[in-house]
Scaffold this motif. Sequence first.
Motif, PDB file in Angstrom:
ATOM      1  N   LYS A 115       0.918  -1.279   0.205  1.00  0.00           N
ATOM      2  CA  LYS A 115       0.036  -0.002  -0.015  1.00  0.00           C
ATOM      3  C   LYS A 115       0.802   1.274  -0.166  1.00  0.00           C
ATOM      4  CE  LYS A 115      -3.476  -2.264   2.598  1.00  0.00           C
ATOM      5  NZ  LYS A 115      -3.959  -2.464   4.153  1.00  0.00           N
ATOM      6  N   GLY A 116       0.211   2.479  -0.534  1.00  0.00           N
ATOM      7  CA  GLY A 116       1.091   3.688  -0.548  1.00  0.00           C
ATOM      8  C   GLY A 116       1.901   3.881  -1.639  1.00  0.00           C
ATOM      9  N   LYS A 117       2.065   3.085  -2.594  1.00  0.00           N
ATOM     10  CA  LYS A 117       3.038   3.255  -3.656  1.00  0.00           C
ATOM     11  C   LYS A 117       2.736   4.598  -4.349  1.00  0.00           C
ATOM     12  CE  LYS A 117       3.193  -0.678  -5.736  1.00  0.00           C
ATOM     13  NZ  LYS A 117       2.288  -1.538  -4.733  1.00  0.00           N
ATOM     14  N   THR A 118       1.391   4.584  -4.811  1.00  0.00           N
ATOM     15  CA  THR A 118       1.088   5.610  -5.655  1.00  0.00           C
ATOM     16  C   THR A 118       0.925   7.008  -4.971  1.00  0.00           C
ATOM     17  OG1 THR A 118      -0.430   3.929  -6.914  1.00  0.00           O
ATOM     18  CG2 THR A 118      -1.072   6.373  -7.170  1.00  0.00           C
ATOM     19  N   THR A 119       0.304   6.991  -3.834  1.00  0.00           N
ATOM     20  CA  THR A 119       0.263   8.228  -3.213  1.00  0.00           C
ATOM     21  C   THR A 119       1.763   8.833  -3.078  1.00  0.00           C
ATOM     22  OG1 THR A 119      -1.852   7.768  -2.030  1.00  0.00           O
ATOM     23  CG2 THR A 119      -0.380   9.384  -0.988  1.00  0.00           C
ATOM     24  N   THR A 120       2.481   7.866  -2.553  1.00  0.00           N
ATOM     25  CA  THR A 120       3.956   8.476  -2.094  1.00  0.00           C
ATOM     26  C   THR A 120       4.575   8.907  -3.296  1.00  0.00           C
ATOM     27  OG1 THR A 120       3.668   6.897  -0.131  1.00  0.00           O
ATOM     28  CG2 THR A 120       5.978   7.956  -0.666  1.00  0.00           C
ATOM     29  N   THR A 121       4.560   8.175  -4.533  1.00  0.00           N
ATOM     30  CA  THR A 121       5.332   8.702  -5.649  1.00  0.00           C
ATOM     31  C   THR A 121       4.729   9.949  -6.065  1.00  0.00           C
ATOM     32  OG1 THR A 121       3.744   7.432  -7.157  1.00  0.00           O
ATOM     33  CG2 THR A 121       5.735   6.268  -6.653  1.00  0.00           C
ATOM     34  N   MET A 188       9.011 -10.343 -12.946  1.00  0.00           N
ATOM     35  CA  MET A 188       9.101 -10.629 -14.404  1.00  0.00           C
ATOM     36  C   MET A 188      10.262  -9.789 -15.124  1.00  0.00           C
ATOM     37  SD  MET A 188       6.553 -12.718 -14.804  1.00  0.00           S
ATOM     38  CE  MET A 188       5.881 -12.795 -16.466  1.00  0.00           C
ATOM     39  N   ASP A 189      11.234  -9.407 -14.439  1.00  0.00           N
ATOM     40  CA  ASP A 189      12.504  -8.834 -14.882  1.00  0.00           C
ATOM     41  C   ASP A 189      12.235  -7.396 -15.676  1.00  0.00           C
ATOM     42  OD1 ASP A 189      14.261 -10.476 -13.961  1.00  0.00           O
ATOM     43  OD2 ASP A 189      14.268 -11.796 -15.679  1.00  0.00           O
ATOM     44  N   ARG A 190      11.051  -6.745 -15.338  1.00  0.00           N
ATOM     45  CA  ARG A 190      10.728  -5.381 -16.113  1.00  0.00           C
ATOM     46  C   ARG A 190      11.760  -4.279 -15.722  1.00  0.00           C
ATOM     47  NH1 ARG A 190       4.570  -5.995 -14.822  1.00  0.00           N
ATOM     48  NH2 ARG A 190       4.036  -7.791 -16.054  1.00  0.00           N
ATOM     49  N   THR A 191      12.404  -4.615 -14.578  1.00  0.00           N
ATOM     50  CA  THR A 191      13.278  -3.499 -14.192  1.00  0.00           C
ATOM     51  C   THR A 191      14.796  -4.107 -14.124  1.00  0.00           C
ATOM     52  OG1 THR A 191      13.009  -4.170 -11.970  1.00  0.00           O
ATOM     53  CG2 THR A 191      11.539  -2.435 -12.754  1.00  0.00           C
ATOM     54  N   ALA A 192      14.912  -5.203 -14.674  1.00  0.00           N
ATOM     55  CA  ALA A 192      16.362  -6.059 -14.712  1.00  0.00           C
ATOM     56  C   ALA A 192      17.421  -4.982 -15.467  1.00  0.00           C
ATOM     57  CB  ALA A 192      16.243  -7.160 -15.513  1.00  0.00           C
ATOM     58  N   GLY A 193      18.475  -4.809 -14.635  1.00  0.00           N
ATOM     59  CA  GLY A 193      19.423  -4.069 -15.106  1.00  0.00           C
ATOM     60  C   GLY A 193      19.497  -2.841 -14.674  1.00  0.00           C
ATOM     61  N   ILE A 194      18.745  -2.345 -13.900  1.00  0.00           N
ATOM     62  CA  ILE A 194      18.752  -0.726 -13.854  1.00  0.00           C
ATOM     63  C   ILE A 194      19.077  -0.853 -12.287  1.00  0.00           C
ATOM     64  CG2 ILE A 194      16.840   0.992 -12.951  1.00  0.00           C
ATOM     65  CD1 ILE A 194      14.826   0.049 -14.807  1.00  0.00           C
ATOM     66  N   MET A 195      19.971   0.166 -11.860  1.00  0.00           N
ATOM     67  CA  MET A 195      20.375   0.268 -10.818  1.00  0.00           C
ATOM     68  C   MET A 195      19.839   1.561 -10.058  1.00  0.00           C
ATOM     69  SD  MET A 195      22.220  -0.636  -7.803  1.00  0.00           S
ATOM     70  CE  MET A 195      22.812  -2.067  -8.382  1.00  0.00           C
ATOM     71  N   PHE A 196      18.778   1.437  -9.328  1.00  0.00           N
ATOM     72  CA  PHE A 196      17.965   2.538  -8.861  1.00  0.00           C
ATOM     73  C   PHE A 196      19.014   3.357  -7.707  1.00  0.00           C
ATOM     74  CE2 PHE A 196      14.560  -0.105 -10.129  1.00  0.00           C
ATOM     75  CZ  PHE A 196      13.563   0.625 -10.592  1.00  0.00           C
ATOM     76  N   ASP A 197      19.053   4.610  -7.777  1.00  0.00           N
ATOM     77  CA  ASP A 197      19.618   5.501  -6.883  1.00  0.00           C
ATOM     78  C   ASP A 197      19.040   5.453  -5.425  1.00  0.00           C
ATOM     79  OD1 ASP A 197      21.700   7.115  -8.585  1.00  0.00           O
ATOM     80  OD2 ASP A 197      19.728   7.415  -9.462  1.00  0.00           O
ATOM     81  N   TYR A 198      17.678   5.297  -5.402  1.00  0.00           N
ATOM     82  CA  TYR A 198      17.071   4.966  -4.323  1.00  0.00           C
ATOM     83  C   TYR A 198      15.948   3.998  -4.522  1.00  0.00           C
ATOM     84  CZ  TYR A 198      18.973   9.742  -3.073  1.00  0.00           C
ATOM     85  OH  TYR A 198      19.839  10.788  -3.078  1.00  0.00           O
ATOM     86  N   GLY A 199      16.120   3.034  -3.461  1.00  0.00           N
ATOM     87  CA  GLY A 199      14.843   1.773  -3.377  1.00  0.00           C
ATOM     88  C   GLY A 199      14.019   2.246  -1.897  1.00  0.00           C
ATOM     89  N   VAL A 200      12.713   2.152  -2.093  1.00  0.00           N
ATOM     90  CA  VAL A 200      11.914   2.540  -0.740  1.00  0.00           C
ATOM     91  C   VAL A 200      11.008   1.152  -0.729  1.00  0.00           C
ATOM     92  CG1 VAL A 200      10.224   3.913   0.134  1.00  0.00           C
ATOM     93  CG2 VAL A 200      12.044   4.638  -1.247  1.00  0.00           C
ATOM     94  N   LEU A 316       6.736  10.751   5.778  1.00  0.00           N
ATOM     95  CA  LEU A 316       8.207   9.903   6.086  1.00  0.00           C
ATOM     96  C   LEU A 316       9.064   9.735   4.930  1.00  0.00           C
ATOM     97  CD1 LEU A 316       7.412   8.450   9.749  1.00  0.00           C
ATOM     98  CD2 LEU A 316       8.957  10.739   9.284  1.00  0.00           C
ATOM     99  N   VAL A 317       8.553   8.948   4.248  1.00  0.00           N
ATOM    100  CA  VAL A 317       9.306   8.504   3.009  1.00  0.00           C
ATOM    101  C   VAL A 317       9.723   9.685   2.134  1.00  0.00           C
ATOM    102  CG1 VAL A 317       8.957   7.340   0.575  1.00  0.00           C
ATOM    103  CG2 VAL A 317       8.053   6.148   2.766  1.00  0.00           C
ATOM    104  N   THR A 318       8.860  10.501   1.931  1.00  0.00           N
ATOM    105  CA  THR A 318       8.962  11.676   1.066  1.00  0.00           C
ATOM    106  C   THR A 318       9.936  12.537   1.701  1.00  0.00           C
ATOM    107  OG1 THR A 318       6.826  11.604   0.327  1.00  0.00           O
ATOM    108  CG2 THR A 318       7.840  13.633   0.189  1.00  0.00           C
ATOM    109  N   MET A 319      10.025  12.795   2.994  1.00  0.00           N
ATOM    110  CA  MET A 319      11.069  13.536   3.385  1.00  0.00           C
ATOM    111  C   MET A 319      12.555  13.035   3.486  1.00  0.00           C
ATOM    112  SD  MET A 319       8.429  14.690   6.826  1.00  0.00           S
ATOM    113  CE  MET A 319       9.448  16.176   7.591  1.00  0.00           C
ATOM    114  N   LEU A 320      12.423  11.615   3.628  1.00  0.00           N
ATOM    115  CA  LEU A 320      13.715  11.168   3.854  1.00  0.00           C
ATOM    116  C   LEU A 320      14.501  10.886   2.532  1.00  0.00           C
ATOM    117  CD1 LEU A 320      16.039   9.726   5.720  1.00  0.00           C
ATOM    118  CD2 LEU A 320      14.639   7.685   5.838  1.00  0.00           C
ATOM    119  N   VAL A 321      13.503  10.589   1.576  1.00  0.00           N
ATOM    120  CA  VAL A 321      14.060  10.741   0.034  1.00  0.00           C
ATOM    121  C   VAL A 321      14.742  11.924  -0.312  1.00  0.00           C
ATOM    122  CG1 VAL A 321      13.576  10.236  -2.348  1.00  0.00           C
ATOM    123  CG2 VAL A 321      12.922   8.527  -0.588  1.00  0.00           C
TER     124      VAL A 321
END
Length: 506
Positions: A115-121, A188-200, A316-321
């Motif tokens: 929960k919360g992914k859409t709102t927080t993005t 399903m490897d849709r994000t394979a190969g991407i090194m995210f700067d931040y993962g939450v 808190l997610v938003t502030m910390l990121v």
Amino acid sequence: MKLSKICEKIKYECLQGSMDAEVRDIIYDSRKIAKETMFVCMVGAVTDGHKYIPDAVEKGASVIVVERDEEAAQIPGTITVLKVESARYALALMSAALFDYPAEKLITIGLTGTKGKTTTTYMIKNVLEAAGKKVGLIGTIGAMIGDEKIPSKNTTPESYELHRMFASMVEAGCEYAVMEVSSQGLKMDRTAGIMFDYGVFTNLSPDHIGPNEHASFEEYLECKSMLFRQCKIGILNADDEHSEAVAANHTCEIHSFGVEDNNEKTFLGKPLDLVAADLGFIKENGKLGMYFHVKGCMDCEARVHIPGRFSVYNSLVTMLVCHLAGISDQAILDGLNKVQVKGRVEMLPVSKDYYLIIDYAHNEVSTRSVLTTLMEYHPKRLICVYGGGGNRSKLRRYDMGEVTGEMADLCVLTCDNPRDEEIRDINNDIKVGLAKSNGKYIEIDDRKEAIAYCMVNAQPGDMIVLLGKGHEDYQEIRGVKYHFDEREAVAEILEEIKEGKRVRMV
């Protein structure tokens, strides 16, 4: 682009042909094959891409990527054939190469959780933009690149679409890309190969378990955890009981957040980076929200005009990121104070006397969640305006009726997306659930008129919540999508009241 360049980061065996072949585009949908394209034979739950090899040959594909040696026998020698272990994984890395690795040119922020992914993005996007940054977004509601909105079938699009979106963001001058990273997207490897700067990681509860999704909760958790072997900095909700399991085997730098209780909290043996304390409810001038104090890497008072305790965690997610990304504390607080997320407990400022909220909730679980949140603000009356989707499960309608009948003071049954069904038939199903909880209701088929009824009859302290449409700006009736935006409807009703065309009864 030469095939050798596209394949520079994958393991493959060239079964026939030349690595000097020119490739104009990568295709995984056989309907889109054209001359000088590469066709990738992906194996899915519903279909196997290898069965479309004859189509690829006929339409002039210059390269075909397979997972099985025997498939090459049916392919003419003039076509280059590559064999890979996983076509999905190969597609992700080849798509990144085709678009010249656009994710590496952006600061990427990926959020996973139940929960919360859409709102927080959206909260992160809004705060970054308030600080003067240009931001692209990808998620459940679709993608946003500058002012352009792009619909998407999946929360996390297929890897080719994902890298094409990243490339468009780079071209549009975006500095940041914020996206929802679903467990299916990771699996399903849709994000394979991407090194995210931040993962939450936001939270985890049983969901998406069943055929064509996840075999078990354990697999669901493991897929979520993959993000923390695919990011540089990991940010986790220390208050969620599954956080340590999600962080297991991480390869990133770890940061954490939580809400204060009477114990000194730690996460993986370290103090939390950001902690909220002294939570309170904002209820003023037709607005609802939360205020709280934060301590740790930031020490300040914060306010957010999104109601509910969950909005403190999203804040808190938003502030910390944003803090870790170098945004000033004042810019973060200013952005947070103004943030609104379309269709997610979205407050419409219509009156100082009553409250009007739009929310996408359209099943029992999400409806119970939003009504529980609003009841914490002690409304005089809680009024729900909603219908049900046509060509969908009757069980969902029964459950919606039961939960709203139990929790709301009045339900106004109206039109949602009836599709091929009659509005009255859908609402009759809802009434089966309402009867179980003896819920009070009226019926007004026209959705604008249903909203108007509530607005002209609202009493001081009432909360009117419009359920089911959220961010949608249409109604689907008999195969046709008609424009309908609740925000526009509310604005029209307010103008009609002002002009005396409608009379407020209270």
